[in-house]
Scaffold this active site. Structure first.
Site, PDB file in Angstrom:
ATOM      1  N   ASP A 167       0.820  -1.210   0.000  1.00  0.00           N
ATOM      2  CA  ASP A 167       0.000   0.000   0.000  1.00  0.00           C
ATOM      3  C   ASP A 167       0.854   1.260   0.000  1.00  0.00           C
ATOM      4  O   ASP A 167       2.046   1.232   0.305  1.00  0.00           O
ATOM      5  CB  ASP A 167      -0.957   0.011   1.184  1.00  0.00           C
ATOM      6  CG  ASP A 167      -0.245  -0.017   2.534  1.00  0.00           C
ATOM      7  OD1 ASP A 167       0.753  -0.749   2.661  1.00  0.00           O
ATOM      8  OD2 ASP A 167      -0.672   0.698   3.459  1.00  0.00           O
ATOM      9  N   GLU A 214       0.154  -1.288   5.629  1.00  0.00           N
ATOM     10  CA  GLU A 214       1.225  -0.799   6.501  1.00  0.00           C
ATOM     11  C   GLU A 214       0.984   0.645   6.932  1.00  0.00           C
ATOM     12  O   GLU A 214       1.274   1.028   8.064  1.00  0.00           O
ATOM     13  CB  GLU A 214       2.574  -0.909   5.779  1.00  0.00           C
ATOM     14  CG  GLU A 214       3.786  -0.637   6.657  1.00  0.00           C
ATOM     15  CD  GLU A 214       4.228   0.817   6.690  1.00  0.00           C
ATOM     16  OE1 GLU A 214       5.152   1.150   7.464  1.00  0.00           O
ATOM     17  OE2 GLU A 214       3.662   1.635   5.923  1.00  0.00           O
TER      18      GLU A 214
END
Length: 519
Positions: free
Chosen positions: A99, A166
Site C-alpha cells: 500500500d 502498513e
C-alpha cells in the site's frame, strides 16, 4: 577484532539488468491502485507475476488470515528456490508493503481508486504529477520482484513477503505467521536513506478524540469568511517530525483561539460553521480551513486580527515554511447553523492543548527523537468533530503517558476518547549477524562506511520482532524525501545502489561472517 565478510562482487552487467527490472516493475505497479485498504488489485497482480515464474520453480501463497479491525488482509508470499550451491542455505525474507499513502494537491482531479500515478523524471529525481509517488513502498516491492525475476544472480531460497495496510494500521504485519513464512532472516526494504541501515524503530498508537457536536441557529446578522491555511511542507509525522514543520491543525486552532479572544474583548462572538483538516493519521497536515461568522459591526476587527495572526505565523516559521499562506476570504454562501458556543469552546481548547510535535529526545542516542505526537486527522460531520493523533515513542511507558494526557484532556472537555492500531517498537540488536553482513558488504562494495540508526517511525519489523523473537532483521532502502506528501521524491541513482547492495549480500550468504584479527 572486526567482523568481516569476504566474498565475491556481483558483476556490473548483472546489477544493471536487475536495476532495469526494478525500474520496469515500479512503473508497472504505479499503474495499479494501491491505497491502504485497496490492495486487492496489486495483490492479484503479484499473483499473476508469480504464476508467470512457475517454470523456474517459483510458488506463491496468499494469506488465509481473517480480517483484522474489519480490514481484509491481502498478504502474499512468493517463494523462489535457492540457486546452485545455495539451495540448502536457510531462506532469506525480502519484505515490503503493497500500500501507499494517497495524497494529492487540492486542485488535482486524480482519483486514487482508478487513476495511474503519473511519474515525472527530472535529472536524478523521480516525482509524481500532483500526487504522492508511492515509492514508499512501491520501490521495495519492485526490488523484490526484480530479484525474483532474475535468473542470473546467486542467492539462498527467497521468501518475498508482501504485506498490506502498513500505512494505516499495519494489519498485514500483525497477520504474518509461520504458515506464511519459515525464514529467520528478514530484509525490510522500506527505509528512505541510502547508506543508512535501521536496526530499531519506535512503537506507535493512534489516539482519537471525539467532540459531540451541538449546532445552534444563526440569530444575529453575520458575515462569513473562509480562513484557509495552505502552503505548508507537511511530511511524514515520524521521520520528519524533528524538522519542525508547522501542523495546519495547530495553526487553525491558534487562529480560532486568537479570533475568539479578540472578539470577546468587545463582547462579540466568533461563530464556526465548519472546520476541515487532514485525513491521514501519519502525515503532518499541510492544509486546514474553517468557515467562521462574525457580526458586521466587528468585521474590521476580525480581519485585522486574522492578518496579525498570519503575520505572526509567517515570522515564527520564516526559516522553515517559506510558502506558507493564510487567507480570510468572504464566503458567498448562506449559513443558518453554527456550532454552539460550548462546542466551539471544547474544540478550541482541544486544539490548543493537545500534544503535538517533538515531546522528548532520546536520552542515550544523540539526535534521535524519543517521543512525539502529531494531529493527523480533523473532520466534522453532523454529530461530531473527530481529531486523530499519532503518538510515537521508543519507550512504551512514554507512549502510554501521552495517551493518558489525551485521555485526561478528553475527560476535561467532555469528549470521547479511544485508541487503536497500537504497534510495538523494535529493540535494536547490536549482535545481529545480518546487520554485520550488510555493514561489511556495504564497505567492501562502496568503500565507505554505512550509517546504523534506529528510526522514529513505525516499521513492520516491530510486529515481526514481537511475533518472531528469534528473527534477525535489518531495514534498508533507496533515498526518498517528502514521503507521504505530493513532494515525495525518489533519487534514481540510489535505486542502483540499493540493488547492487542487495545482490551482493545475497550472493555472499554462502560465506559465513568471520572475524578479521588483523583489523
Amino acid at each position: 577484532m572486526a567482523n568481516q565478510v569476504v566474498g565475491k562482487v556481483v558483476a556490473d552487467e548483472i546489477v544493471k539488468k536487475v536495476n532495469d527490472l526494478v525500474h520496469f516493475y515500479f512503473r508497472e505497479i504505479s499503474q495499479i491502485p494501491r491505497g491502504s485498504g485497496d490492495e486487492k488489485a496489486i495483490a492479484d497482480h503479484l499473483v499473476d507475476f508469480a504464476k508467470s515464474l512457475e517454470a523456474s520453480g517459483v510458488t506463491f501463497e496468499r494469506s488465509k488470515h481473517k480480517p483484522i479491525e474489519n480490514k481484509t488482509v491481502h498478504n502474499l508470499v512468493i517463494r523462489k528456490p535457492g540457486t546452485k550451491g545455495y539451495e540448502n542455505l536457510p531462506p532469506v525474507i525480502l519484505q515490503g508493503h503493497m500500500d501507499m499513502v494517497c495524497q494529492k494537491e487540492t486542485n488535482s482531479a486524480h482519483d486514487f481508486t482508478k487513476d495511474p500515478i503519473e511519474i515525472v523524471v527530472n535529472g536524478d529525481k523521480m516525482t509524481a504529477k500532483d500526487t504522492t509517488l508511492g515509492a514508499d513502498n512501491g520501490i521495495g516491492v519492485a526490488c523484490a520482484m526484480a530479484i525474483l525475476k532474475s535468473d542470473e544472480i546467486a542467492h539462498p531460497p527467497i521468501e518475498a513477503l508482501f504485506t498490506s495496510d502498513e500505512e494505516d494500521g499495519m494489519t498485514g504485519a500483525i497477520a504474518v505467521d509461520r504458515e506464511l513464512i519459515s525464514g529467520n532472516r528478514l530484509i525490510n526494504i522500506d527505509t528512505e536513506l541510502e547508506g543508512t541501515f535501521y536496526y530499531g524503530c519506535a512503537g506507535g498508537i493512534n489516539a482519537n478524540l471525539t467532540i459531540p457536536v451541538v449546532m445552534a441557529d444563526v440569530v444575529d446578522e453575520l458575515v462569513f469568511y473562509k480562513i484557509d491555511i495552505s502552503g505548508l511542507k507537511g511530511g511524514h509525522s515520524g521521520v520528519q517530525i524533528h524538522e519542525k514543520h508547522a501542523n495546519a491543525h495547530k495553526l487553525i486552532g491558534r487562529t480560532l483561539n486568537g479570533l475568539f479572544t479578540s472578539l470577546s474583548k468587545v463582547n462579540s462572538h466568533l461563530n464556526l460553521a465548519k472546520i476541515i483538516g487532514g485525513d491521514k493519521k501519519n502525515v503532518i497536515t499541510r492544509h486546514a480551513e474553517a468557515i467562521v461568522g462574525v457580526s458586521t459591526e466587528h468585521e474590521a476587527l476580525f480581519l485585522q486580527e486574522a492578518a496579525t495572526l498570519a503575520d505572526t505565523f509567517k515570522h515564527e516559521y520564516k526559516d522553515i515554511e517559506d510558502t506558507f499562506v493564510m487567507t480570510a476570504v468572504k464566503e458567498t454562501g448562506n449559513y443558518d447553523k453554527v456550532l454552539s458556543q460550548e462546542t466551539l469552546n471544547k474544540l478550541v481548547s482541544a486544539l490548543m492543548i493537545i500534544p503535538n510535535d517533538v515531546l522528548a529526545m532520546h536520552g542515550a542516542i544523540e539526535g534521535l527523537v524519543e517521543t512525539s505526537c502529531s494531529i493527523g486527522v480533523l473532520s466534522q460531520d453532523e454529530t461530531a468533530i473527530t481529531m486523530a493523533s499519532f503518538i510515537r515513542s521508543f519507550l512504551e511507558t512514554k507512549k502510554q503517558f501521552v495517551v493518558e494526557q489525551m485521555r485526561v484532556l478528553a475527560e476535561l472537555i467532555g469528549a470521547e476518547f479511544s485508541t487503536d492500531a497500537d504497534f510495538p517498537n523494535w529493540e535494536p540488536n547490536l549482535e545481529s549477524e545480518l546487520m554485520t553482513r550488510f555493514k561489511q558488504t556495504y564497505s567492501n562494495v562502496f568503500n565507505v562506511e554505512a550509517d546504523l540508526q534506529s528510526i522514529h517511525a513505525g516499521l513492520e519489523c516491530g510486529y515481526f520482532a514481537k511475533n518472531f523473537p528469534d528473527m534477525d532483521m535489518i531495514s534498508v532502502g533507496p533515498t526518498i524525501t517528502g514521503a507521504h506528501t505530493t513532494e515525495e521524491t525518489l533519487l534514481i541513482s540510489t535505486i542502483e545502489q540499493i540493488t547492487r547492495l542487495l545482490l551482493n549480500v545475497l550472493e555472499q550468504m554462502d560465506t559465513p561472517v568471520t572475524s578479521d584479527s588483523a583489523s
